[in-house]
Design a protein around this motif. Structure first.
Motif, PDB file in Angstrom:
ATOM      1  N   GLY A 234      -4.018 -22.798  -3.904  1.00 30.00           N
ATOM      2  CA  GLY A 234      -4.892 -21.379  -4.150  1.00 30.00           C
ATOM      3  C   GLY A 234      -3.661 -19.927  -3.859  1.00 30.00           C
ATOM      4  N   VAL A 235      -4.009 -19.013  -3.316  1.00 28.27           N
ATOM      5  CA  VAL A 235      -3.018 -18.080  -3.840  1.00 28.27           C
ATOM      6  C   VAL A 235      -4.000 -16.955  -3.183  1.00 28.27           C
ATOM      7  CG1 VAL A 235      -3.522 -16.739  -5.416  1.00 28.27           C
ATOM      8  CG2 VAL A 235      -1.387 -16.950  -4.627  1.00 28.27           C
ATOM      9  N   ALA A 236      -3.155 -16.197  -1.740  1.00 25.91           N
ATOM     10  CA  ALA A 236      -4.447 -14.788  -1.355  1.00 25.91           C
ATOM     11  C   ALA A 236      -3.348 -13.761  -1.995  1.00 25.91           C
ATOM     12  CB  ALA A 236      -4.786 -14.601   0.353  1.00 25.91           C
ATOM     13  N   HIS A 237      -3.542 -12.435  -1.997  1.00 26.89           N
ATOM     14  CA  HIS A 237      -2.967 -10.925  -1.950  1.00 26.89           C
ATOM     15  C   HIS A 237      -3.252 -10.095  -1.251  1.00 26.89           C
ATOM     16  CE1 HIS A 237      -0.452 -11.760  -6.523  1.00 26.89           C
ATOM     17  NE2 HIS A 237      -0.654 -13.075  -5.867  1.00 26.89           N
ATOM     18  N   SER A 238      -2.549  -9.729  -0.688  1.00 30.27           N
ATOM     19  CA  SER A 238      -2.972  -8.004   0.000  1.00 30.27           C
ATOM     20  C   SER A 238      -2.635  -6.781  -0.254  1.00 30.27           C
ATOM     21  CB  SER A 238      -2.924  -8.473   1.894  1.00 30.27           C
ATOM     22  OG  SER A 238      -3.855  -9.594   2.240  1.00 30.27           O
ATOM     23  N   ALA A 239      -3.634  -5.847  -0.243  1.00 31.05           N
ATOM     24  CA  ALA A 239      -2.464  -4.994   0.248  1.00 31.05           C
ATOM     25  C   ALA A 239      -2.746  -3.920   1.387  1.00 31.05           C
ATOM     26  CB  ALA A 239      -3.140  -4.167  -1.359  1.00 31.05           C
ATOM     27  N   SER A 240      -2.120  -2.858   2.149  1.00 29.57           N
ATOM     28  CA  SER A 240      -3.121  -2.604   3.115  1.00 29.57           C
ATOM     29  C   SER A 240      -2.434  -0.134   3.362  1.00 29.57           C
ATOM     30  CB  SER A 240      -2.254  -2.680   4.298  1.00 29.57           C
ATOM     31  OG  SER A 240      -2.557  -4.046   5.145  1.00 29.57           O
ATOM     32  N   SER A 241      -3.243  -0.117   3.621  1.00 35.08           N
ATOM     33  CA  SER A 241      -3.363   1.744   4.431  1.00 35.08           C
ATOM     34  C   SER A 241      -3.355   1.337   5.721  1.00 35.08           C
ATOM     35  CB  SER A 241      -4.333   2.251   3.308  1.00 35.08           C
ATOM     36  OG  SER A 241      -5.529   2.291   3.499  1.00 35.08           O
ATOM     37  N   ALA A 242      -3.052   2.963   5.695  1.00 35.27           N
ATOM     38  CA  ALA A 242      -2.894   3.297   7.440  1.00 35.27           C
ATOM     39  C   ALA A 242      -5.256   2.729   7.547  1.00 35.27           C
ATOM     40  CB  ALA A 242      -3.455   4.177   7.600  1.00 35.27           C
ATOM     41  N   ASP A 243      -6.022   3.158   6.531  1.00 35.20           N
ATOM     42  CA  ASP A 243      -7.106   2.800   6.673  1.00 35.20           C
ATOM     43  C   ASP A 243      -7.834   1.759   6.243  1.00 35.20           C
ATOM     44  OD1 ASP A 243      -7.130   5.576   8.329  1.00 35.20           O
ATOM     45  OD2 ASP A 243      -7.959   6.365   6.171  1.00 35.20           O
ATOM     46  N   TRP A 244      -7.160   0.523   5.675  1.00 37.25           N
ATOM     47  CA  TRP A 244      -7.872  -0.740   4.463  1.00 37.25           C
ATOM     48  C   TRP A 244      -6.848  -1.773   4.770  1.00 37.25           C
ATOM     49  CZ3 TRP A 244     -12.417   0.153   4.032  1.00 37.25           C
ATOM     50  CH2 TRP A 244     -13.230   1.276   3.369  1.00 37.25           C
ATOM     51  N   THR A 245      -7.174  -2.931   5.103  1.00 34.65           N
ATOM     52  CA  THR A 245      -7.022  -3.846   4.496  1.00 34.65           C
ATOM     53  C   THR A 245      -7.279  -4.265   3.552  1.00 34.65           C
ATOM     54  OG1 THR A 245      -5.040  -3.948   6.307  1.00 34.65           O
ATOM     55  CG2 THR A 245      -5.147  -6.238   4.834  1.00 34.65           C
ATOM     56  N   VAL A 246      -7.161  -4.711   2.470  1.00 34.60           N
ATOM     57  CA  VAL A 246      -7.877  -5.574   1.342  1.00 34.60           C
ATOM     58  C   VAL A 246      -7.453  -7.225   0.682  1.00 34.60           C
ATOM     59  CG1 VAL A 246      -8.693  -5.525  -0.869  1.00 34.60           C
ATOM     60  CG2 VAL A 246      -9.443  -3.393   0.438  1.00 34.60           C
ATOM     61  N   THR A 247      -7.733  -8.069   0.857  1.00 30.94           N
ATOM     62  CA  THR A 247      -6.932  -9.367   0.353  1.00 30.94           C
ATOM     63  C   THR A 247      -7.888  -9.616  -0.702  1.00 30.94           C
ATOM     64  OG1 THR A 247      -6.380  -9.560   2.748  1.00 30.94           O
ATOM     65  CG2 THR A 247      -6.703 -11.350   1.204  1.00 30.94           C
ATOM     66  N   ILE A 248      -7.509 -10.004  -1.433  1.00 30.81           N
ATOM     67  CA  ILE A 248      -8.378 -10.645  -2.399  1.00 30.81           C
ATOM     68  C   ILE A 248      -7.378 -12.340  -2.283  1.00 30.81           C
ATOM     69  CG2 ILE A 248      -9.385  -9.675  -3.582  1.00 30.81           C
ATOM     70  CD1 ILE A 248      -6.868 -10.149  -6.000  1.00 30.81           C
ATOM     71  N   ALA A 249      -8.728 -14.191  -2.406  1.00 35.92           N
ATOM     72  CA  ALA A 249      -8.120 -15.019  -2.031  1.00 35.92           C
ATOM     73  C   ALA A 249      -9.227 -16.304  -3.450  1.00 35.92           C
ATOM     74  CB  ALA A 249      -7.742 -15.200  -0.582  1.00 35.92           C
ATOM     75  N   LEU A 250      -8.573 -16.900  -3.954  1.00 36.69           N
ATOM     76  CA  LEU A 250      -8.851 -18.032  -5.095  1.00 36.69           C
ATOM     77  C   LEU A 250      -8.285 -18.937  -4.316  1.00 36.69           C
ATOM     78  CD1 LEU A 250      -7.691 -16.438  -8.701  1.00 36.69           C
ATOM     79  CD2 LEU A 250      -9.731 -16.041  -7.368  1.00 36.69           C
ATOM     80  N   SER A 251      -9.175 -20.001  -4.702  1.00 41.34           N
ATOM     81  CA  SER A 251      -9.028 -21.292  -4.177  1.00 41.34           C
ATOM     82  C   SER A 251      -8.039 -22.120  -5.198  1.00 41.34           C
ATOM     83  CB  SER A 251     -10.252 -22.469  -3.724  1.00 41.34           C
ATOM     84  OG  SER A 251     -10.850 -22.514  -5.345  1.00 41.34           O
ATOM     85  N   ALA A 252      -7.538 -21.977  -6.278  1.00 40.39           N
ATOM     86  CA  ALA A 252      -6.867 -22.837  -7.372  1.00 40.39           C
ATOM     87  C   ALA A 252      -6.369 -21.747  -8.710  1.00 40.39           C
ATOM     88  CB  ALA A 252      -8.060 -23.847  -8.275  1.00 40.39           C
ATOM     89  N   THR A 253      -5.521 -21.921  -8.859  1.00 38.15           N
ATOM     90  CA  THR A 253      -4.890 -20.967  -9.663  1.00 38.15           C
ATOM     91  C   THR A 253      -4.513 -21.408 -10.973  1.00 38.15           C
ATOM     92  OG1 THR A 253      -2.687 -21.483  -8.734  1.00 38.15           O
ATOM     93  CG2 THR A 253      -3.416 -19.459  -8.074  1.00 38.15           C
ATOM     94  N   THR A 254      -4.623 -23.073 -11.369  1.00 35.54           N
ATOM     95  CA  THR A 254      -4.480 -23.269 -12.552  1.00 35.54           C
ATOM     96  C   THR A 254      -6.148 -24.742 -12.464  1.00 35.54           C
ATOM     97  OG1 THR A 254      -2.675 -24.443 -12.011  1.00 35.54           O
ATOM     98  CG2 THR A 254      -4.018 -25.591 -14.145  1.00 35.54           C
TER      99      THR A 254
END
Length: 173
Positions: free
Chosen positions: A34-54
């Motif tokens: 799997g894989v996870a990507h995050s994006a942050s700002s002063a007010d938020w952190t948003v993370t999306i994660a998938l358990s598999a990529t194939t």
């Protein structure tokens, strides 16, 4: 109401553990599964994660959305339950954009960590439209053709909420 509060508390505990595991490294983490990507700002952190990529065509991929509202107060958001927190797959040949629902709903997102579990389908998000397979009888979304795709996400609308980078997914036969 009390049961709902207990569920919210349990979700926060799980969310905190997921955020700690996810944010320990840089904004992109991956493993063979799997894989996870995050994006942050002063007010938020948003993370999306998938358990598999194939994955095989026609299967689903468990996904997790983790949103940390660091504003210290409730923030008004637009979106309807079970229509936001959506992730679909698309590429240059098969655009397959997520269908954005009419914004008839709104609510608030309290401070702290919020975790939502979803499934990413390896099918078209619609049927019978231009450049999309017909719906069939009974209606059924067609599998995406094998290839390399990128996630496209739909989050509840809130000002200044960052969007994580797309995750690459390979669909096989």
């Amino acid at each position: 109401m009390r049961r709902r509060r207990l569920i919210e508390i349990a979700a926060l505990v799980v969310a905190a553990a997921l955020v700690v595991m996810t944010l320990r490294s840089t904004s992109v983490t991956s493993s063979p599964r799997g894989v996870a990507h995050s994006a942050s700002s002063a007010d938020w952190t948003v993370t999306i994660a998938l358990s598999a990529t194939t994955v095989r065509a026609g299967s689903t991929i468990p996904a997790t959305f983790t949103i940390d509202n660091k504003t210290g107060h409730r923030v008004r958001v637009t979106g309807c339950p079970d229509q936001d927190y959506l992730m679909v797959l698309g590429n240059a040949r098969v655009t397959n954009p997520p269908i954005v629902p009419s914004e008839f709903c709104s609510g608030t997102l309290g401070p702290g960590v919020h975790v939502v579990h979803a499934l990413v389908y390896t099918t078209y998000d619609s049927c019978g439209l231009k450049n999309v397979p017909r719906c069939g009888n009974p209606p059924k979304m067609s599998d995406l053709p094998p290839g390399t795709y990128h996630t496209q996400i739909l989050l509840p609308g809130a000002t200044s909420m960052p969007t994580p980078a797309p995750i690459t997914v390979v669909i096989t036969h």
